[in-house]
Design a protein around this motif. Structure first.
Motif, PDB file in Angstrom:
ATOM      1  N   ASP A  61       0.236  12.652  -2.327  1.00  0.00           N
ATOM      2  CA  ASP A  61      -0.946  12.067  -1.693  1.00  0.00           C
ATOM      3  C   ASP A  61      -1.053  10.588  -2.047  1.00  0.00           C
ATOM      4  O   ASP A  61      -2.095  10.097  -2.487  1.00  0.00           O
ATOM      5  N   ILE A  62       0.010   9.885  -1.805  1.00  0.00           N
ATOM      6  CA  ILE A  62       0.165   8.531  -2.333  1.00  0.00           C
ATOM      7  C   ILE A  62      -0.708   7.535  -1.572  1.00  0.00           C
ATOM      8  O   ILE A  62      -0.781   7.550  -0.352  1.00  0.00           O
ATOM      9  N   ASP A  63      -1.359   6.677  -2.336  1.00  0.00           N
ATOM     10  CA  ASP A  63      -1.989   5.477  -1.810  1.00  0.00           C
ATOM     11  C   ASP A  63      -1.269   4.300  -2.446  1.00  0.00           C
ATOM     12  O   ASP A  63      -1.085   4.285  -3.674  1.00  0.00           O
ATOM     13  N   VAL A  64      -0.837   3.339  -1.644  1.00  0.00           N
ATOM     14  CA  VAL A  64      -0.038   2.235  -2.180  1.00  0.00           C
ATOM     15  C   VAL A  64      -0.644   0.914  -1.738  1.00  0.00           C
ATOM     16  O   VAL A  64      -1.066   0.767  -0.580  1.00  0.00           O
ATOM     17  N   ILE A  65      -0.729  -0.029  -2.647  1.00  0.00           N
ATOM     18  CA  ILE A  65      -1.269  -1.356  -2.376  1.00  0.00           C
ATOM     19  C   ILE A  65      -0.404  -2.400  -3.067  1.00  0.00           C
ATOM     20  O   ILE A  65       0.421  -2.081  -3.935  1.00  0.00           O
ATOM     21  N   ARG A  66      -0.589  -3.652  -2.645  1.00  0.00           N
ATOM     22  CA  ARG A  66       0.026  -4.770  -3.351  1.00  0.00           C
ATOM     23  C   ARG A  66      -1.059  -5.762  -3.731  1.00  0.00           C
ATOM     24  O   ARG A  66      -1.922  -6.093  -2.913  1.00  0.00           O
ATOM     25  N   VAL A  67      -1.003  -6.221  -4.954  1.00  0.00           N
ATOM     26  CA  VAL A  67      -1.899  -7.262  -5.446  1.00  0.00           C
ATOM     27  C   VAL A  67      -1.011  -8.371  -5.987  1.00  0.00           C
ATOM     28  O   VAL A  67      -0.353  -8.193  -7.017  1.00  0.00           O
ATOM     29  N   GLY A  68      -0.944  -9.485  -5.270  1.00  0.00           N
ATOM     30  CA  GLY A  68      -0.024 -10.540  -5.665  1.00  0.00           C
ATOM     31  C   GLY A  68       1.407 -10.069  -5.553  1.00  0.00           C
ATOM     32  O   GLY A  68       1.855  -9.642  -4.491  1.00  0.00           O
ATOM     33  N   ASP A  69       2.138 -10.130  -6.656  1.00  0.00           N
ATOM     34  CA  ASP A  69       3.538  -9.702  -6.671  1.00  0.00           C
ATOM     35  C   ASP A  69       3.724  -8.307  -7.259  1.00  0.00           C
ATOM     36  O   ASP A  69       4.848  -7.904  -7.558  1.00  0.00           O
ATOM     37  N   THR A  70       2.633  -7.555  -7.416  1.00  0.00           N
ATOM     38  CA  THR A  70       2.712  -6.250  -8.049  1.00  0.00           C
ATOM     39  C   THR A  70       2.230  -5.169  -7.095  1.00  0.00           C
ATOM     40  O   THR A  70       1.230  -5.345  -6.399  1.00  0.00           O
ATOM     41  N   TYR A  71       2.963  -4.061  -7.081  1.00  0.00           N
ATOM     42  CA  TYR A  71       2.608  -2.914  -6.252  1.00  0.00           C
ATOM     43  C   TYR A  71       2.005  -1.831  -7.143  1.00  0.00           C
ATOM     44  O   TYR A  71       2.446  -1.612  -8.279  1.00  0.00           O
ATOM     45  N   TYR A  72       1.010  -1.134  -6.594  1.00  0.00           N
ATOM     46  CA  TYR A  72       0.364  -0.042  -7.310  1.00  0.00           C
ATOM     47  C   TYR A  72       0.283   1.167  -6.380  1.00  0.00           C
ATOM     48  O   TYR A  72       0.122   1.029  -5.173  1.00  0.00           O
ATOM     49  N   ALA A  73       0.383   2.344  -6.976  1.00  0.00           N
ATOM     50  CA  ALA A  73       0.253   3.581  -6.201  1.00  0.00           C
ATOM     51  C   ALA A  73      -0.571   4.572  -7.001  1.00  0.00           C
ATOM     52  O   ALA A  73      -0.498   4.617  -8.236  1.00  0.00           O
ATOM     53  N   SER A  74      -1.367   5.363  -6.289  1.00  0.00           N
ATOM     54  CA  SER A  74      -2.182   6.400  -6.895  1.00  0.00           C
ATOM     55  C   SER A  74      -1.734   7.753  -6.364  1.00  0.00           C
ATOM     56  O   SER A  74      -1.114   7.836  -5.299  1.00  0.00           O
ATOM     57  N   ALA A  75      -2.043   8.822  -7.092  1.00  0.00           N
ATOM     58  CA  ALA A  75      -1.571  10.147  -6.702  1.00  0.00           C
ATOM     59  C   ALA A  75      -2.561  11.210  -7.144  1.00  0.00           C
ATOM     60  O   ALA A  75      -3.431  10.982  -7.992  1.00  0.00           O
ATOM     61  N   SER A  76      -2.416  12.404  -6.566  1.00  0.00           N
ATOM     62  CA  SER A  76      -3.251  13.553  -6.927  1.00  0.00           C
ATOM     63  C   SER A  76      -2.771  14.178  -8.232  1.00  0.00           C
ATOM     64  O   SER A  76      -1.578  14.190  -8.524  1.00  0.00           O
ATOM     65  N   THR A  77      -3.718  14.749  -8.971  1.00  0.00           N
ATOM     66  CA  THR A  77      -3.367  15.434 -10.216  1.00  0.00           C
ATOM     67  C   THR A  77      -4.089  16.764 -10.391  1.00  0.00           C
ATOM     68  O   THR A  77      -3.896  17.432 -11.405  1.00  0.00           O
ATOM     69  N   MET A  78      -4.945  17.154  -9.456  1.00  0.00           N
ATOM     70  CA  MET A  78      -5.643  18.436  -9.508  1.00  0.00           C
ATOM     71  C   MET A  78      -6.376  18.611 -10.843  1.00  0.00           C
ATOM     72  O   MET A  78      -7.249  17.835 -11.173  1.00  0.00           O
ATOM     73  N   HIS A  79      -5.959  19.627 -11.621  1.00  0.00           N
ATOM     74  CA  HIS A  79      -6.658  20.014 -12.843  1.00  0.00           C
ATOM     75  C   HIS A  79      -6.134  19.303 -14.082  1.00  0.00           C
ATOM     76  O   HIS A  79      -6.603  19.590 -15.190  1.00  0.00           O
ATOM     77  N   VAL A 281       2.411  -0.594   3.242  1.00  0.00           N
ATOM     78  CA  VAL A 281       2.225  -1.777   2.412  1.00  0.00           C
ATOM     79  C   VAL A 281       3.148  -2.880   2.904  1.00  0.00           C
ATOM     80  O   VAL A 281       4.246  -2.601   3.418  1.00  0.00           O
ATOM     81  N   ARG A 282       2.694  -4.124   2.776  1.00  0.00           N
ATOM     82  CA  ARG A 282       3.486  -5.272   3.218  1.00  0.00           C
ATOM     83  C   ARG A 282       3.967  -6.050   2.016  1.00  0.00           C
ATOM     84  O   ARG A 282       3.207  -6.291   1.070  1.00  0.00           O
ATOM     85  N   THR A 283       5.232  -6.452   2.027  1.00  0.00           N
ATOM     86  CA  THR A 283       5.784  -7.236   0.935  1.00  0.00           C
ATOM     87  C   THR A 283       5.353  -8.696   1.072  1.00  0.00           C
ATOM     88  O   THR A 283       4.795  -9.127   2.083  1.00  0.00           O
ATOM     89  N   GLN A 284       5.684  -9.476   0.043  1.00  0.00           N
ATOM     90  CA  GLN A 284       5.345 -10.888   0.036  1.00  0.00           C
ATOM     91  C   GLN A 284       6.003 -11.635   1.189  1.00  0.00           C
ATOM     92  O   GLN A 284       5.455 -12.621   1.689  1.00  0.00           O
ATOM     93  N   SER A 285       7.175 -11.161   1.621  1.00  0.00           N
ATOM     94  CA  SER A 285       7.904 -11.841   2.691  1.00  0.00           C
ATOM     95  C   SER A 285       7.513 -11.352   4.078  1.00  0.00           C
ATOM     96  O   SER A 285       8.062 -11.818   5.078  1.00  0.00           O
ATOM     97  N   GLY A 286       6.571 -10.404   4.163  1.00  0.00           N
ATOM     98  CA  GLY A 286       6.098  -9.934   5.449  1.00  0.00           C
ATOM     99  C   GLY A 286       6.726  -8.653   5.939  1.00  0.00           C
ATOM    100  O   GLY A 286       6.382  -8.186   7.027  1.00  0.00           O
ATOM    101  N   ALA A 287       7.658  -8.074   5.187  1.00  0.00           N
ATOM    102  CA  ALA A 287       8.260  -6.795   5.576  1.00  0.00           C
ATOM    103  C   ALA A 287       7.296  -5.657   5.242  1.00  0.00           C
ATOM    104  O   ALA A 287       6.536  -5.720   4.278  1.00  0.00           O
ATOM    105  N   TRP A 288       7.349  -4.606   6.063  1.00  0.00           N
ATOM    106  CA  TRP A 288       6.457  -3.465   5.892  1.00  0.00           C
ATOM    107  C   TRP A 288       7.240  -2.224   5.469  1.00  0.00           C
ATOM    108  O   TRP A 288       8.374  -2.014   5.901  1.00  0.00           O
ATOM    109  N   TYR A 289       6.567  -1.406   4.639  1.00  0.00           N
ATOM    110  CA  TYR A 289       7.170  -0.163   4.152  1.00  0.00           C
ATOM    111  C   TYR A 289       6.147   0.955   4.183  1.00  0.00           C
ATOM    112  O   TYR A 289       4.937   0.734   4.106  1.00  0.00           O
ATOM    113  N   TYR A 290       6.680   2.157   4.290  1.00  0.00           N
ATOM    114  CA  TYR A 290       5.879   3.378   4.246  1.00  0.00           C
ATOM    115  C   TYR A 290       6.340   4.172   3.030  1.00  0.00           C
ATOM    116  O   TYR A 290       7.514   4.550   2.935  1.00  0.00           O
TER     117      TYR A 290
END
Length: 546
Positions: A61-79, A281-290
């Motif tokens: 259940d990934i959520d992915v973002i970029r802040v500056g030059d760093t990428y972050y992702a969050s995930a499910s963990t249930m219990h 998410v979009r990279t610094q150079s404008g490329a997009w990824y899923y």
């Protein structure tokens, strides 16, 4: 929209595999994630290539973002606790666990294994966002179809604190920080709604249905919410084999039109499922990824990455390799990383006085019964014959496709009736470890620990092999093959010197029922069957691959 857990399970049973969704926001240039122009050309060339899955561990259940030059992702963990891990990367390929957005599952006694259990509840699909105006990270998720919670931190390592409790349960929330700093949430199952939050995020200003999924499509959920080139997009999954996107040119409340992104697409893991339910998410150079996940039980749901291009009229297209989600792609063209990320495998000697963020407890721990001080001490926290009821069981995700966990454990402080060791933990479990009874400590292998689909224990396990235990300390080892399909085999062994290992017990077949959602984990445990007071000390844990 909320629905019952039973109805949710019924819908999921229509698909092979599983995927709870999560909401998302998109950082674009710099720290902003609201404005930007889709890259319309091919992905920029980069030296080398990467192989999917980019992380062969259970992060769904990934959520992915970029802040500056760093990428972050969050995930499910249930219990598992702490919940909602935040992964960090500098290239979208190499990831480390940086922290957790939900420090403790303080949503009821069942998450403490106090009179009830929270298996397969807790942290489902949720959203990670960054707000440039106050340089703050936001996590948003609903718990138990009852209400939603918003946590914030100025750094993903924490501390994370609860900012708000909102009475609307934002099922599969996707949080958007708009270009004017407004906060919006896309959420729902089949009926998709958008809510606007107050400027401080503490309350709901408005909510409105914006889309009803056609019956020809079925179920859509797992919202991710983006603003790209002035258009609003809600990225949705059809569990567990499709991905769709909604687009609005008239603002966050629509109207929206729908287009299919992928359906029944062959994935990069042999025997695994269709990549779905992630974020853009979009990279610094404008490329997009899923960044999506692939159902790969018994190991869980693991992240896979693919480049995205855009049509002239603003719709995303997954770049395929021979008609499938590629096993390999060119490495994203990004700036050199400031440092190497911490590997997901390797040795942990529990140095210092805190656990590293790759560890999570099975439910909330009793913090008076464990400690880290250049070694991990687990004091018995529960009197039970059932490992599924035992508090302070510490878990680590299994590394795929095959891996080995080796633990050095000192058992001198165990007491009569205590059980301690290394488990392969899921709704069907087995373990190698120590039983102390009548003043004698024995090595044993136990299998057949099972739960039903309501997550009630149906069997507490059977001892199938045993041996005399060495005095003092012992090395325990579990090896697991989590490739989807047969034979899904695991074995256990022990050593008195850390070099020569002796197999104990028969092979254990790992279960692959998707309904538990989480994959198998290596688990360190110590519980009592007679009285509290005993302890074990773990001085080394190693996760290795062939």
């Amino acid at each position: 929209m909320s629905c019952s857990h039973q109805e949710f399970s019924r819908r999921r049973a229509l698909a092979a595999g599983a995927g709870l969704a999560a909401g998302a926001v998109l950082p674009l240039a710099g720290a902003s994630r609201a404005a930007g122009v889709p890259g319309r050309g091919p992905v920029p060339a980069a030296a080398g290539s990467f192989t999917n899955p980019v992380v062969w561990q259970d992060f769904a259940d990934i959520d992915v973002i970029r802040v500056g030059d760093t990428y972050y992702a969050s995930a499910s963990t249930m219990h598992y606790s702490p919940g909602a891990p935040v992964l960090r990367s500098y290239d979208l390929v190499n990831w480390e666990v940086a922290g957790h957005s939900v420090p403790v599952l303080d949503f009821g006694a069942k998450y403490d294994l106090n009179g009830a259990r929270g298996y397969v509840r807790g942290i489902w699909a949720s959203s990670l966002a960054y707000r440039p105006s106050n340089r703050t990270f936001y996590w948003l998720g609903q718990i138990d179809f009852a209400r939603s919670y918003l946590y914030t931190a100025t750094a993903v390592e924490g501390p994370w604190t609860r900012l708000a409790t909102i009475s609307t349960p934002y099922y599969d929330a996707g949080l958007l920080v708009d270009s004017d700093d407004s906060l919006y949430v896309a959420y729902g199952n089949t009926t998709i709604s958008v809510a606007q939050l107050s400027p401080d995020g503490r309350s709901q200003v408005r909510t409105q249905e914006v889309f009803r999924t056609p019956s020809s499509v079925g179920t859509l959920e797992g919202a991710r919410f983006y603003k790209i080139n002035g258009q609003y997009y809600i990225f949705l999954t059809r569990p567990a084999n499709g991905q769709y996107i909604l687009k609005s040119s008239s603002g966050p409340f629509g109207p929206y039109t729908m287009r299919q992104v992928l359906l029944d697409l062959r994935g990069p893991i042999p025997g695994g499922g269709v990549p779905h339910q992630g974020g853009l998410v979009r990279t610094q150079s404008g490329a997009w990824y899923y960044l999506a996940f692939v159902d790969a039980y018994p190991g869980g749901r693991v992240p896979a990455l693919a480049p995205i291009t855009w049509t002239a009229d603003g719709w995303p297209v997954v770049q395929l390799v021979n008609g499938a989600w590629g096993t390999t792609y060119p490495t994203p063209a990004v700036p050199p990383p400031p440092r190497q990320v911490t590997p997901m495998t390797g040795v942990d000697t529990f140095d210092g006085t805190t656990l590293k963020p790759r560890w999570e407890w099975n439910h909330n721990p009793d913090n008076t019964k464990w400690s880290v001080n250049n070694g991990l001490t687990l004091r018995t926290a529960t009197v039970t014959h059932d490992l599924y009821w035992a508090r302070n069981t510490l878990t680590h995700r299994i590394q795929g496709p095959t891996s080995t966990a080796t633990v050095l454990l000192d058992h001198t402080a165990m007491r009569d009736g205590d059980r301690a060791g290394l488990a392969l933990l899921r709704d069907s479990s087995a373990w190698i470890g120590l039983k102390r009874d009548n003043g004698t400590t024995r090595l044993v292998m136990v299998n057949g620990l099972t739960m039903d689909t309501n997550w009630n224990t149906t069997h507490t396990g059977t001892e199938v092999a045993g041996a005399p235990a060495p005095s003092g300390r012992v090395w325990l080892r579990a090896n697991a093959d989590i490739r989807p399909g047969a034979p899904r085999s695991a074995t256990f062994s022990y050593s008195t010197d850390g070099t020569t290992f002796t197999r104990l017990g028969p092979a254990f077949t790992l279960g692959n029922d998707w309904r538990f959602f989480m994959g198998y984990r290596y688990a360190l445990f110590n519980h009592a069957t007679q009285a509290l007071g005993g302890a074990v000390r773990v001085t080394r844990f190693e996760l290795s691959t062939p």
